[in-house]
Design a protein around this motif. Structure first.
Motif, PDB file in Angstrom:
ATOM      1  N   ALA A  64       0.837  -1.196   0.000  1.00  0.00           N
ATOM      2  CA  ALA A  64       0.000   0.000   0.000  1.00  0.00           C
ATOM      3  C   ALA A  64       0.869   1.241   0.000  1.00  0.00           C
ATOM      4  CB  ALA A  64      -0.911  -0.004   1.228  1.00  0.00           C
ATOM      5  N   ALA A  65       0.326   2.343  -0.450  1.00  0.00           N
ATOM      6  CA  ALA A  65       1.052   3.610  -0.433  1.00  0.00           C
ATOM      7  C   ALA A  65       1.370   3.979   1.015  1.00  0.00           C
ATOM      8  CB  ALA A  65       0.217   4.701  -1.091  1.00  0.00           C
ATOM      9  N   TRP A  66       2.503   4.611   1.205  1.00  0.00           N
ATOM     10  CA  TRP A  66       2.923   4.954   2.560  1.00  0.00           C
ATOM     11  C   TRP A  66       1.889   5.816   3.267  1.00  0.00           C
ATOM     12  CZ3 TRP A  66       5.852   3.005   6.030  1.00  0.00           C
ATOM     13  CH2 TRP A  66       7.018   2.305   5.692  1.00  0.00           C
ATOM     14  N   GLU A  67       1.339   6.798   2.535  1.00  0.00           N
ATOM     15  CA  GLU A  67       0.385   7.689   3.195  1.00  0.00           C
ATOM     16  C   GLU A  67      -0.862   6.942   3.671  1.00  0.00           C
ATOM     17  OE1 GLU A  67      -0.125   8.269  -1.335  1.00  0.00           O
ATOM     18  OE2 GLU A  67       1.508   8.043   0.124  1.00  0.00           O
ATOM     19  N   ASP A  68      -1.288   5.921   2.894  1.00  0.00           N
ATOM     20  CA  ASP A  68      -2.461   5.147   3.295  1.00  0.00           C
ATOM     21  C   ASP A  68      -2.140   4.205   4.459  1.00  0.00           C
ATOM     22  OD1 ASP A  68      -4.101   6.300   1.344  1.00  0.00           O
ATOM     23  OD2 ASP A  68      -3.434   4.872  -0.173  1.00  0.00           O
ATOM     24  N   ALA A  69      -0.953   3.606   4.430  1.00  0.00           N
ATOM     25  CA  ALA A  69      -0.550   2.723   5.524  1.00  0.00           C
ATOM     26  C   ALA A  69      -0.399   3.505   6.828  1.00  0.00           C
ATOM     27  CB  ALA A  69       0.760   2.016   5.177  1.00  0.00           C
ATOM     28  N   VAL A  70       0.251   4.654   6.757  1.00  0.00           N
ATOM     29  CA  VAL A  70       0.442   5.481   7.950  1.00  0.00           C
ATOM     30  C   VAL A  70      -0.903   5.981   8.470  1.00  0.00           C
ATOM     31  CG1 VAL A  70       1.391   7.656   8.799  1.00  0.00           C
ATOM     32  CG2 VAL A  70       2.785   6.175   7.356  1.00  0.00           C
ATOM     33  N   PHE A  71      -1.744   6.472   7.566  1.00  0.00           N
ATOM     34  CA  PHE A  71      -3.037   7.013   7.970  1.00  0.00           C
ATOM     35  C   PHE A  71      -3.879   5.941   8.658  1.00  0.00           C
ATOM     36  CE2 PHE A  71      -7.316   8.528   7.724  1.00  0.00           C
ATOM     37  CZ  PHE A  71      -7.235   9.916   7.702  1.00  0.00           C
ATOM     38  N   THR A  72      -3.931   4.745   8.075  1.00  0.00           N
ATOM     39  CA  THR A  72      -4.738   3.673   8.646  1.00  0.00           C
ATOM     40  C   THR A  72      -4.185   3.210   9.987  1.00  0.00           C
ATOM     41  OG1 THR A  72      -5.330   2.922   6.414  1.00  0.00           O
ATOM     42  CG2 THR A  72      -5.706   1.378   8.223  1.00  0.00           C
ATOM     43  N   VAL A 428      -1.180  15.395   7.386  1.00  0.00           N
ATOM     44  CA  VAL A 428      -1.647  16.408   8.341  1.00  0.00           C
ATOM     45  C   VAL A 428      -2.701  15.811   9.260  1.00  0.00           C
ATOM     46  CG1 VAL A 428      -2.944  18.563   8.588  1.00  0.00           C
ATOM     47  CG2 VAL A 428      -1.091  18.419   6.921  1.00  0.00           C
ATOM     48  N   LEU A 429      -3.670  15.110   8.674  1.00  0.00           N
ATOM     49  CA  LEU A 429      -4.715  14.489   9.492  1.00  0.00           C
ATOM     50  C   LEU A 429      -4.148  13.378  10.371  1.00  0.00           C
ATOM     51  CD1 LEU A 429      -7.894  14.240   7.204  1.00  0.00           C
ATOM     52  CD2 LEU A 429      -7.352  15.899   8.993  1.00  0.00           C
ATOM     53  N   SER A 430      -3.144  12.657   9.864  1.00  0.00           N
ATOM     54  CA  SER A 430      -2.509  11.613  10.676  1.00  0.00           C
ATOM     55  C   SER A 430      -1.862  12.220  11.916  1.00  0.00           C
ATOM     56  CB  SER A 430      -1.457  10.855   9.854  1.00  0.00           C
ATOM     57  OG  SER A 430      -2.043  10.189   8.752  1.00  0.00           O
ATOM     58  N   ALA A 431      -1.122  13.315  11.702  1.00  0.00           N
ATOM     59  CA  ALA A 431      -0.493  13.994  12.835  1.00  0.00           C
ATOM     60  C   ALA A 431      -1.543  14.531  13.796  1.00  0.00           C
ATOM     61  CB  ALA A 431       0.400  15.124  12.329  1.00  0.00           C
ATOM     62  N   LEU A 432      -2.652  15.017  13.253  1.00  0.00           N
ATOM     63  CA  LEU A 432      -3.710  15.559  14.104  1.00  0.00           C
ATOM     64  C   LEU A 432      -4.361  14.471  14.944  1.00  0.00           C
ATOM     65  CD1 LEU A 432      -5.388  18.015  14.916  1.00  0.00           C
ATOM     66  CD2 LEU A 432      -6.954  17.475  13.043  1.00  0.00           C
ATOM     67  N   MET A 433      -4.551  13.284  14.355  1.00  0.00           N
ATOM     68  CA  MET A 433      -5.129  12.184  15.125  1.00  0.00           C
ATOM     69  C   MET A 433      -4.235  11.811  16.301  1.00  0.00           C
ATOM     70  SD  MET A 433      -6.955   9.598  12.373  1.00  0.00           S
ATOM     71  CE  MET A 433      -5.631   9.569  11.157  1.00  0.00           C
TER      72      MET A 433
END
Length: 466
Positions: A64-72, A428-433
Motif C-alpha cells: 500500500a502507499a505509505w500515506e495510506d498505511a500510515v493514515f490507517t 496532516v490528518l494523521s499527525a492531528l489524530m
C-alpha cells in the motif's frame, strides 16, 4: 574487573550495552511517565504503519502507499476510524488482524501503555508512575496501581467478550459461523474502543434496521466512552450512588445530557432531509437520531451518509465531537468533564460565588486552569490543521472543519474528505489524530502531576476582560 578477565572475547560488552539501555529507559520512565506514554504511542503507530506497508497486508498483494498505511495505522492506534481506503476491500485478512490488534492496543489507552512499560522495565511502579496513574486513571491509593492495571485490562476484555457473545449470533444468521465469529469479535472490539472501523462494504448501512446488531454496537460505544475511572468507581462502590466520586457523577450526567441533546438536534435538523432520514417513519427517524448522537461521542459508526447531512447538522456535530467522551476512556475530544468544569465555572461567575461547587463538593481553581488549557490546546490544534488543509484542498470549509474535528476528537465520522486529500493532507490528518489522542491527555497529566510551589507572590492587579 574479574568479569572482564573471565570474558576476554568481548561477551561482557554485549551484556552491558542492553543493561545500559534498560537503565536509561527505566530512568526516563520514572522521571516522566507521561512523556514515556506519548513515546510508546508514537512508536506503536510507526510499528503498525510498517506492518500495513507489507505486501501481505494488502488485498492486492502489492504494498500500500505509505500515506495510506500510515493514515490507517494511526487511525487504528488512536481508535479514530477515519480511512483513506475502503477497509473491507483494501486490506487482506492479515491486514485486518493488524488493524484489530492496533485498535485493541490503542483502546487500552496511553496511560495503561505507559504503566505497563514502566512495570516491564523497572519491575516495579515508581512513585511518579503511581501519581500519574492516580491523577489520570483515578486510582484511589498509590499502592493500588498494580491491581488497577489488572482491573483495566479485565474490564476491557470482559465488556468486549459480552459484546461479542451478543453480536455473534446476529452475524452468524447473516454470514454463517466462520464470518459470524470474526465479525462479532471485530465489531465488539471496534465498538467498545470507539474505533468506528468496519469490515463490510458500505459499513453498517447494510445492517440498517437490524437492531440485533445496531443496538449492541450503540451500547458498546456508549459504555466505552465512560472511561476507566468511572468503571473503577462503579466496581469499588458496587453501584452505590452515595459513594460515587464527583468525576463519576459529572461524567455520567454530562454524557447523558449531551446524548439526549444531540439526538434531538440531529433528528430535528435532518427530519425533512430526503438524503438521510426524510423518507422514514417517525420511529425510524428517532432511532437514527439516537444512533447518530451516540456515535458523536467518538464512536464513528454511521448508518446514513454523513456527507449528505445539512450544514446545520454538521455544525452541531462539530460541537459534540469536539467535546467527546469521558476522561481516560477510549473516546476522544476535550472530554465531558472538561466541559462540565467550564460550565460550572460560568455558573459560579454568574452567581458571583467565589468557589466552583458541584454535588456538595468544591472544585479546585487549579482544575479550572487545566480545563481551560485543554480546551485552548484543542481549539488551537483544530485551527492549525484546518488552515493547513485549506492550503492543499479545494473542499468547502464546513467539510474541512468537520473532517478535522473528527480527526482531532478521534471520532471517525467522515464526509469523505480523507480519501480525497493528497498525501500532504493525509499526513496532516494523521499527525492531528496522534495529537488529538495524546495532546489533551498529555497536557492534563503533565499539569496534574507536575506542581511548582512558589515561595513568594506578586501584587494583585486585574486587567479588563470581556
Amino acid at each position: 574487573m574479574s568479569d572482564s578477565r573471565r570474558y576476554p572475547d568481548g561477551s561482557l560488552l554485549r551484556l552491558t550495552v542492553p543493561r545500559r539501555i534498560v537503565r536509561a529507559v527505566a530512568y526516563f520512565v520514572r522521571r516522566s511517565p507521561a512523556r514515556a506514554s506519548v513515546l510508546v504511542f508514537v512508536l506503536a503507530a510507526l510499528f503498525f504503519s510498517v506492518l500495513l506497508r507489507l505486501p501481505i497486508a494488502s488485498a492486492t498483494g502489492r504494498a500500500a502507499a505509505w500515506e495510506d498505511a500510515v493514515f490507517t495505522a494511526v487511525s487504528a492506534i488512536t481508535v479514530t476510524g477515519l480511512t483513506t481506503v475502503d477497509t473491507a476491500t483494501a486490506w487482506s485478512p492479515f491486514g485486518l488482524v493488524v488493524i484489530l490488534i492496533a485498535i485493541e492496543i490503542g483502546g487500552l489507552g496511553i496511560v495503561t501503555l505507559a504503566l505497563l512499560l514502566s512495570r516491564a522495565v523497572t519491575r516495579q511502579l515508581g512513585l511518579g508512575s503511581k501519581i500519574f496513574a492516580q491523577q489520570t486513571i483515578g486510582s484511589p491509593e498509590l499502592g493500588e496501581v498494580r491491581s488497577l492495571l489488572r482491573v483495566v485490562v479485565l474490564t476491557t476484555l470482559t465488556i468486549q467478550g459480552v459484546l461479542m457473545v451478543i453480536l455473534t449470533p446476529a452475524f452468524v444468521v447473516e454470514e454463517g459461523w466462520g464470518l459470524g465469529l470474526w465479525y462479532g469479535l471485530f465489531y465488539a472490539v471496534s465498538a467498545f474502543n470507539n474505533a468506528g472501523f468496519v469490515v463490510h462494504v458500505g459499513g453498517l448501512t447494510v445492517f440498517d434496521g437490524n437492531l440485533w446488531i445496531l443496538v449492541p454496537v450503540m451500547i458498546g460505544v456508549f459504555v466505552g466512552s465512560f472511561g476507566f475511572p468511572v468503571f473503577l468507581n462503579l466496581i469499588s462502590t458496587r453501584w452505590k450512588f452515595s459513594r460515587w466520586t464527583l468525576h463519576t457523577k459529572l461524567t455520567l450526567l454530562t454524557t447523558s445530557i449531551l446524548l439526549v441533546a444531540g439526538a434531538i438536534a440531529w433528528t430535528v435538523f435532518e427530519w425533512s432531509n430526503p438524503a438521510t432520514i426524510g423518507e422514514m417513519n417517525p420511529a425510524e427517524k428517532i432511532f437514527h437520531g439516537l444512533f447518530a448522537s451516540t456515535m458523536m461521542r467518538s464512536g464513528g459508526f454511521a448508518i446514513t451518509d454523513t456527507a449528505a447531512s445539512t450544514t446545520t447538522t454538521l455544525l452541531a456535530s462539530d460541537a459534540l465531537m469536539f467535546v467527546g467522551g469521558g476522561s481516560a476512556s477510549t473516546a476522544g475530544g476535550i472530554k465531558v468533564t472538561t466541559l462540565a468544569v467550564l460550565f460550572l465555572a460560568i455558573i459560579a461567575e454568574a452567581r458571583g460565588t467565589r468557589d466552583i461547587t458541584a454535588a456538595s463538593r468544591t472544585i479546585p481553581n487549579g482544575l479550572l486552569r487545566v480545563a481551560i488549557s485543554v480546551t485552548f490546546l484543542g481549539a488551537t490544534l483544530v485551527l492549525v490543521a484546518t488552515t493547513l488543509i485549506t492550503l492543499v484542498s479545494d473542499a468547502s470549509l464546513d467539510r474541512i472543519l468537520f473532517e478535522v474535528i473528527s480527526a482531532f476528537a478521534t471520532c471517525g465520522l467522515s464526509v469523505g474528505l480523507s480519501a480525497e486529500l493528497d498525501p500532504a493532507g493525509k499526513y496532516v490528518l494523521s499527525a492531528l489524530m496522534l495529537a488529538g489522542r495524546i495532546g489533551p491527555i498529555g497536557l492534563a497529566a503533565a499539569l496534574a502531576v507536575r506542581q511548582r510551589n512558589m515561595l513568594f507572590t506578586f501584587p494583585n492587579e486585574r486587567p479588563i476582560v470581556g
